[in-house]
Design an enzyme around this catalytic site. Structure first.
Site, short mmCIF file in Angstrom:
data_model
loop_
_atom_site.label_atom_id
_atom_site.label_comp_id
_atom_site.label_asym_id
_atom_site.label_seq_id
_atom_site.Cartn_x
_atom_site.Cartn_y
_atom_site.Cartn_z
N TYR A 1 -1.81 -0.52 10.77
CA TYR A 1 -1.72 -0.50 9.14
C TYR A 1 -0.79 -0.39 8.64
O TYR A 1 0.72 -0.95 8.28
CB TYR A 1 -2.58 0.60 9.03
N SER B 1 0.47 -1.40 -0.04
CA SER B 1 0.07 -0.39 0.06
C SER B 1 0.72 0.90 0.23
O SER B 1 1.89 1.08 0.27
CB SER B 1 -0.73 0.27 1.60
#
Length: 238
Positions: free
Chosen positions: A154, A141
């Site tokens: 995250y 990501s």
């Protein structure tokens, strides 16, 4: 790997979103697909829905946090197809909260799925992929290079995944195994509790990433895009 027809791809987290979009794209070029998911009903339903797009889809229920389960997945793929040419390590979760509110279970699940789960998937399948001189693609990501508030778990998982994948690339490239990490920004999917329809007019679509994977697999073998950052061409407010 320019000729993809008949090649075998294992996609973790292939029941929806990015994983599902990649499965559709690989089916369209004649590959044989294996998808994994934690929920049996969702995994088998996804496989059923994918099959009309062409080719075969083998659904396997497994949690990437369980190394033994991933070993069993690989054994089943080899039993069914005899080879693994491509691993798409896509399974991922997201919990977003200030550190004061983030729970221990949320931390453990995020690191366990997004980072340790990729390690398990790669470790379990690497010997088979070396035999086929195949390709490993991880789905990281932009959060793996850009930090933000409420992203401790995250960000940690995706920063770790980006680093893991780049080190893996150096470990295996002389074995003729290619490794790439794709780092998408905003994608229309169910991720983070969103609906795929939210921001569909400007977000990256799963099929866009599917096409990117096909392009990578068809690229001349002398060239390796080892890390790819992908952003929407416009922002939500444009």
């Amino acid at each position: 790997m320019n000729e993809l027809k008949g090649k075998v791809a294992l996609i973790t987290g292939g029941t929806k979103g990015i994983g599902y979009g990649i499965a559709e794209a690989l089916l369209s070029v004649g590959m044989q697909i294996v998808i994994t998911g934690r929920n049996k009903d969702q995994t088998f339903k996804a496989a059923y829905n994918l099959t009309p797009n062409g080719g075969k889809v083998l659904p396997l229920v497994a949690d990437v946090r369980d190394y033994k389960a991933m070993q069993e997945v690989v054994a089943e793929v080899l039993k069914t197809y005899g080879q693994i040419d491509v691993l798409i390590a896509n399974a991922g979760v997201g919990h977003f909260a200030p550190i004061s509110e983030l729970t221990l279970d949320q931390w453990k699940e995020t690191i366990g799925v997004n980072l340790t789960g990729v390690f398990h998937s790669v470790k379990a399948s690497l010997a088979a992929i070396k035999k086929t001189k195949g390709y490993i693609i991880t789905i990281s990501s932009l959060a793996g290079t850009n930090f933000f508030a409420n992203g401790t778990a995250y960000n940690a998982s995706k920063f770790g995944l980006t680093g893991f994948t780049q080190a893996l690339m150096l470990d295996v490239r002389n074995d003729d195994v290619k490794v790439t990490t794709i780092m998408p920004g905003s994608v229309s999917s169910h991720f983070g509790g969103r609906s795929p329809e939210d921001g569909k007019d400007w977000r990256i679509q799963p099929e866009d990433l599917g096409q990117m994977v096909v392009d990578l697999l068809q690229m001349h073998p002398r060239t390796l895009p080892s890390k790819i950052e992908v952003r929407p061409s416009k922002t939500a407010n444009s």
